[in-house]
Design a protein around this motif. Structure first.
Motif, short mmCIF file in Angstrom:
data_model
loop_
_atom_site.label_atom_id
_atom_site.label_comp_id
_atom_site.label_asym_id
_atom_site.label_seq_id
_atom_site.Cartn_x
_atom_site.Cartn_y
_atom_site.Cartn_z
N UNK A 169 25.05 4.92 -66.47
CA UNK A 169 24.92 4.42 -65.10
C UNK A 169 23.69 3.53 -65.05
N UNK A 170 23.77 2.46 -64.29
CA UNK A 170 22.65 1.53 -64.18
C UNK A 170 21.47 2.22 -63.50
N UNK A 171 20.27 1.91 -63.96
CA UNK A 171 19.07 2.50 -63.36
C UNK A 171 18.99 2.14 -61.88
N UNK A 172 19.37 0.94 -61.52
CA UNK A 172 19.36 0.55 -60.11
C UNK A 172 20.27 1.46 -59.27
N UNK A 173 21.39 1.88 -59.86
CA UNK A 173 22.29 2.78 -59.15
C UNK A 173 21.66 4.16 -58.99
N UNK A 174 20.93 4.61 -60.00
CA UNK A 174 20.21 5.89 -59.89
C UNK A 174 19.21 5.82 -58.74
#
Length: 388
Positions: free
Chosen positions: A344-349
């Protein structure tokens, strides 16, 4: 094809690493679960590699690891540096003069490169030429011609020394300027039939490695190699590629890094052309001759700016807020809940957790050092299991 934004902070002044700093950098880099992103974050947080080494056990404990992580010893690092020197190669750190600016601009740039060959080639802008291992005769001939023309125009032609298109690209650009990025150690010949070519590149071109001498290439090393190929380059040119191929992975990485992507069109009846045709439908530059790509690169903006990475043993980072220095159990649980076995993208986290970027960064770093987190190409992270 649209490119991602690559605005980066102004670089700090660059200087050669001292002998002690180079040893500490190598120890940190070879310590358990320390990857390029975490390395960079550790230097930013603690100011220098020596201080980061001291902090590793506590950070891993916070991430949930019971046993202390394995930390590379000074003797091990010294042996590796001696092995590099015996090969006639050298190491180049991310904070040092001469480190390629385009590569330094990506978030997961290798902290230390192992290089052998002509140093002056590092000063050139680079273009990658990649493609199918089972390339057609026409594909190999075209790759050889395109690479020769690009190198003749002043570009360093980068590729991965694989069979097929990569080999042809190196052959076509060997005399004018080629760089081979290998997945294993700089002294390991893979594929074996390219031994003579690899030796020629190490003498007349530039050999680039991230892994220590003696390292046999494993499956996980090839995507890491690919991100160096695209990271070095202003553009990635795909000559032949199937729909599921490493070349398309390199093209995707190039887009994520803000590079141009070009592709050579081919017959829809040839499976080796389907990947290139897909890239063209998505907006890649159509390339039939080198000038097609050179025209695009001629209008490209100024060189990408490298991100910050500094050694500051006498000037540590300003003290962070308490919530950014020590993650609470609740915050750590919230981040872990946002993760899974799929990347999962860090931005999504960040979006899901609603926590500060610095706190999430700290928690991800602790999880990685505990062996619970895997960083994947493209800035994605995945949970990989329980701690030791």
């Amino acid at each position: 094809m649209a490119r991602a934004s690559q605005e980066r902070p102004e670089p700090d002044s660059r200087r050669p690493l001292s002998e002690a700093e180079r040893l500490a950098w190598l120890r940190l880099l070879r310590s358990e679960h320390v990857g390029p992103v975490t390395f960079r974050q550790l230097i930013a947080r603690f100011g220098n590699a020596a201080a980061a080494l001291e902090a590793l056990p506590e950070l891993a404990r916070r991430g949930g690891r019971r046993a202390a992580p394995r930390i590379a010893s000074a003797a091990e690092a010294e042996r590796e540096l001696e092995a590099v020197e015996r090969l006639g190669a050298w190491t180049l750190g991310l904070a040092e003069p001469g480190y390629p600016e385009a590569l330094a601009a990506i978030d997961d740039a290798p902290p230390l490169l192992i290089l052998k060959g002509r140093r002056a080639l590092l000063e050139r802008p680079a273009v990658a030429v990649v493609g199918a291992r089972n390339a057609s005769t026409n594909g190999r001939a075209l790759a050889r011609s395109l690479a020769g023309d690009l190198a003749g125009a002043g570009f360093l032609v980068a590729s991965g020394l694989a069979r097929g298109i990569d080999t042809a690209a190196h052959e076509g650009s060997l005399e004018a300027g080629t760089a081979a990025v290998v997945a294993g150690g700089p002294d390991v010949f893979y594929p074996p039939e390219n031994r003579a070519l690899q030796e020629a590149i190490a003498e007349r071109g530039l050999l680039v490695a991230e892994q220590p001498p003696g390292t046999e290439p494993l499956a996980r090393h090839f995507p890491r190699r690919n991100r160096i190929i695209s990271g070095l380059s202003r553009a990635v040119l795909v000559v032949e590629a199937a729909l599921r191929s490493g070349s398309l992975i390199t093209a995707r990485l190039a887009l994520e890094q803000g590079r141009e992507v070009g592709a050579v069109p081919g017959s829809p009846l040839d499976p080796r052309a389907r990947g290139c045709n897909l890239l063209l439908r998505q907006g890649a530059i159509l390339v039939e001759e080198a000038d097609d790509l050179l025209r695009e690169l001629a209008g490209q903006r100024a060189p990408l700016r490298p991100g910050r990475l500094r050694e500051a043993p006498d000037a540590p980072e300003p003290a962070a807020r308490d919530d950014e220095t020590h993650a609470s159990a609740r915050a750590r649980a919230a981040v872990v809940e946002c993760l899974g076995p799929s990347g999962v993208a860090v931005d999504e986290v960040l979006r899901r957790c609603q926590l500060s970027a610095s706190l999430v960064s700290l928690i991800l770093m602790e999880l990685e050092l505990a062996g619970r987190l895997e960083r994947q190409p493209g800035g994605r992270v995945a949970l990989i299991g329980a701690s030791d």
